[in-house]
Design a protein around this motif. Structure first.
Motif, PDB file in Angstrom:
ATOM      1  N   GLN A  28       0.822  -1.206   0.000  1.00  0.00           N
ATOM      2  CA  GLN A  28       0.000   0.000   0.000  1.00  0.00           C
ATOM      3  C   GLN A  28       0.857   1.257   0.000  1.00  0.00           C
ATOM      4  OE1 GLN A  28      -2.636  -0.552   3.355  1.00  0.00           O
ATOM      5  NE2 GLN A  28      -4.007  -1.898   2.186  1.00  0.00           N
ATOM      6  N   GLY A  29       1.994   1.195   0.688  1.00  0.00           N
ATOM      7  CA  GLY A  29       2.918   2.328   0.690  1.00  0.00           C
ATOM      8  C   GLY A  29       3.492   2.594  -0.690  1.00  0.00           C
ATOM      9  N   VAL A  30       3.815   1.522  -1.412  1.00  0.00           N
ATOM     10  CA  VAL A  30       4.340   1.658  -2.779  1.00  0.00           C
ATOM     11  C   VAL A  30       3.282   2.303  -3.670  1.00  0.00           C
ATOM     12  CG1 VAL A  30       5.048   0.352  -4.835  1.00  0.00           C
ATOM     13  CG2 VAL A  30       5.989  -0.237  -2.582  1.00  0.00           C
ATOM     14  N   ILE A  31       2.060   1.805  -3.591  1.00  0.00           N
ATOM     15  CA  ILE A  31       0.970   2.338  -4.421  1.00  0.00           C
ATOM     16  C   ILE A  31       0.704   3.799  -4.078  1.00  0.00           C
ATOM     17  CG2 ILE A  31      -1.495   2.142  -4.941  1.00  0.00           C
ATOM     18  CD1 ILE A  31      -1.119  -0.944  -4.381  1.00  0.00           C
ATOM     19  N   SER A  32       0.641   4.113  -2.784  1.00  0.00           N
ATOM     20  CA  SER A  32       0.410   5.505  -2.356  1.00  0.00           C
ATOM     21  C   SER A  32       1.521   6.422  -2.829  1.00  0.00           C
ATOM     22  CB  SER A  32       0.323   5.583  -0.830  1.00  0.00           C
ATOM     23  OG  SER A  32      -0.823   4.955  -0.361  1.00  0.00           O
ATOM     24  N   SER A  33       2.743   5.957  -2.710  1.00  0.00           N
ATOM     25  CA  SER A  33       3.885   6.780  -3.131  1.00  0.00           C
ATOM     26  C   SER A  33       3.835   7.062  -4.624  1.00  0.00           C
ATOM     27  CB  SER A  33       5.193   6.089  -2.765  1.00  0.00           C
ATOM     28  OG  SER A  33       5.328   6.019  -1.360  1.00  0.00           O
ATOM     29  N   GLN A  34       3.453   6.063  -5.410  1.00  0.00           N
ATOM     30  CA  GLN A  34       3.350   6.296  -6.844  1.00  0.00           C
ATOM     31  C   GLN A  34       2.214   7.282  -7.143  1.00  0.00           C
ATOM     32  OE1 GLN A  34       1.942   3.330  -9.811  1.00  0.00           O
ATOM     33  NE2 GLN A  34       4.003   3.560 -10.687  1.00  0.00           N
ATOM     34  N   ALA A  35       1.075   7.116  -6.465  1.00  0.00           N
ATOM     35  CA  ALA A  35      -0.056   8.026  -6.687  1.00  0.00           C
ATOM     36  C   ALA A  35       0.324   9.457  -6.306  1.00  0.00           C
ATOM     37  CB  ALA A  35      -1.267   7.559  -5.893  1.00  0.00           C
ATOM     38  N   GLU A  36       1.078   9.620  -5.233  1.00  0.00           N
ATOM     39  CA  GLU A  36       1.536  10.956  -4.826  1.00  0.00           C
ATOM     40  C   GLU A  36       2.483  11.537  -5.876  1.00  0.00           C
ATOM     41  OE1 GLU A  36       3.193  10.441  -0.906  1.00  0.00           O
ATOM     42  OE2 GLU A  36       1.252   9.773  -0.112  1.00  0.00           O
ATOM     43  N   ALA A  37       3.355  10.701  -6.442  1.00  0.00           N
ATOM     44  CA  ALA A  37       4.264  11.160  -7.495  1.00  0.00           C
ATOM     45  C   ALA A  37       3.471  11.620  -8.715  1.00  0.00           C
ATOM     46  CB  ALA A  37       5.251  10.053  -7.867  1.00  0.00           C
ATOM     47  N   PHE A  38       2.403  10.890  -9.060  1.00  0.00           N
ATOM     48  CA  PHE A  38       1.552  11.317 -10.176  1.00  0.00           C
ATOM     49  C   PHE A  38       0.964  12.695  -9.885  1.00  0.00           C
ATOM     50  CE2 PHE A  38       0.522   6.604 -11.157  1.00  0.00           C
ATOM     51  CZ  PHE A  38       1.554   6.521 -12.080  1.00  0.00           C
ATOM     52  N   SER A  39       0.489  12.902  -8.657  1.00  0.00           N
ATOM     53  CA  SER A  39      -0.150  14.182  -8.323  1.00  0.00           C
ATOM     54  C   SER A  39       0.830  15.349  -8.400  1.00  0.00           C
ATOM     55  CB  SER A  39      -0.809  14.119  -6.945  1.00  0.00           C
ATOM     56  OG  SER A  39       0.170  14.102  -5.929  1.00  0.00           O
ATOM     57  N   ARG A  40       2.119  15.083  -8.231  1.00  0.00           N
ATOM     58  CA  ARG A  40       3.162  16.120  -8.334  1.00  0.00           C
ATOM     59  C   ARG A  40       3.749  16.207  -9.751  1.00  0.00           C
ATOM     60  NH1 ARG A  40       5.204  13.019  -4.128  1.00  0.00           N
ATOM     61  NH2 ARG A  40       7.010  12.512  -5.426  1.00  0.00           N
ATOM     62  N   ASP A  41       3.248  15.361 -10.663  1.00  0.00           N
ATOM     63  CA  ASP A  41       3.807  15.251 -12.016  1.00  0.00           C
ATOM     64  C   ASP A  41       5.293  14.902 -11.975  1.00  0.00           C
ATOM     65  OD1 ASP A  41       1.523  15.659 -13.641  1.00  0.00           O
ATOM     66  OD2 ASP A  41       1.604  17.800 -13.187  1.00  0.00           O
ATOM     67  N   ASP A  42       5.662  14.072 -11.015  1.00  0.00           N
ATOM     68  CA  ASP A  42       7.046  13.631 -10.854  1.00  0.00           C
ATOM     69  C   ASP A  42       7.205  12.282 -11.554  1.00  0.00           C
ATOM     70  OD1 ASP A  42       9.569  12.798 -10.029  1.00  0.00           O
ATOM     71  OD2 ASP A  42       9.262  13.416  -7.935  1.00  0.00           O
ATOM     72  N   ALA A  43       7.484  12.347 -12.845  1.00  0.00           N
ATOM     73  CA  ALA A  43       7.569  11.137 -13.667  1.00  0.00           C
ATOM     74  C   ALA A  43       8.647  10.186 -13.164  1.00  0.00           C
ATOM     75  CB  ALA A  43       7.827  11.503 -15.122  1.00  0.00           C
ATOM     76  N   ALA A  44       9.804  10.707 -12.792  1.00  0.00           N
ATOM     77  CA  ALA A  44      10.910   9.846 -12.339  1.00  0.00           C
ATOM     78  C   ALA A  44      10.536   9.076 -11.082  1.00  0.00           C
ATOM     79  CB  ALA A  44      12.167  10.683 -12.103  1.00  0.00           C
ATOM     80  N   ALA A  45       9.911   9.746 -10.129  1.00  0.00           N
ATOM     81  CA  ALA A  45       9.509   9.065  -8.894  1.00  0.00           C
ATOM     82  C   ALA A  45       8.430   8.019  -9.177  1.00  0.00           C
ATOM     83  CB  ALA A  45       9.021  10.068  -7.860  1.00  0.00           C
TER      84      ALA A  45
END
Length: 135
Positions: A28-45
């Protein structure tokens, strides 16, 4: 000699990294972290949470992000993102996510994650359906 082979197989079976029920929180932490990266438009993360097979299909972070923006818009931009049922089997975990997109429509995402050789969990797939759609 046969006892030694059985002992070695037994030891190898227990030394292989497998997911336990407590690894659901890690998934769940991995999924949340990816979703947060999407919200910041942080493609690399966002790209860093994708498994090697996904990275093979999308060899650059910006290509991956373009695909997500177009094929997974409810995940890319959402109003709410809540975890549902999770299942663990061997080296893989499946996690349901209830999503309300930017337009207020309800979606279900089913993420699949897999333990990597380095011990980390990476996303190997995501199926996205409008709520109420059959699989």
């Amino acid at each position: 000699m046969r006892a030694l082979v059985v002992l070695v197989l037994f030891w190898v079976g227990f030394s292989a990294p497998t997911l336990a029920a407590d690894d659901v929180a890690t998934a769940q932490g991995v999924i949340s972290s990816q979703a947060e990266a999407f919200s910041r438009d942080d493609a690399a993360a966002a790209y860093s949470f994708a498994a090697p097979a996904i990275r093979e299909m999308f060899p650059q972070a910006d290509i991956f992000m373009f695909m997500v923006q177009n094929a997974y818009a409810p995940i890319y931009r959402h109003k709410s993102f809540e975890f549902g049922e999770a299942r663990v089997a061997g080296d893989q975990a499946a996690q349901r996510v209830h999503i309300v997109d930017a337009n207020g429509e309800v979606w279900e995402a089913l993420y699949t994650l897999e333990r990597q050789a380095d011990g980390s969990l990476k996303i190997i797939g995501c199926v996205l359906l409008k709520a109420g759609q059959a699989v």
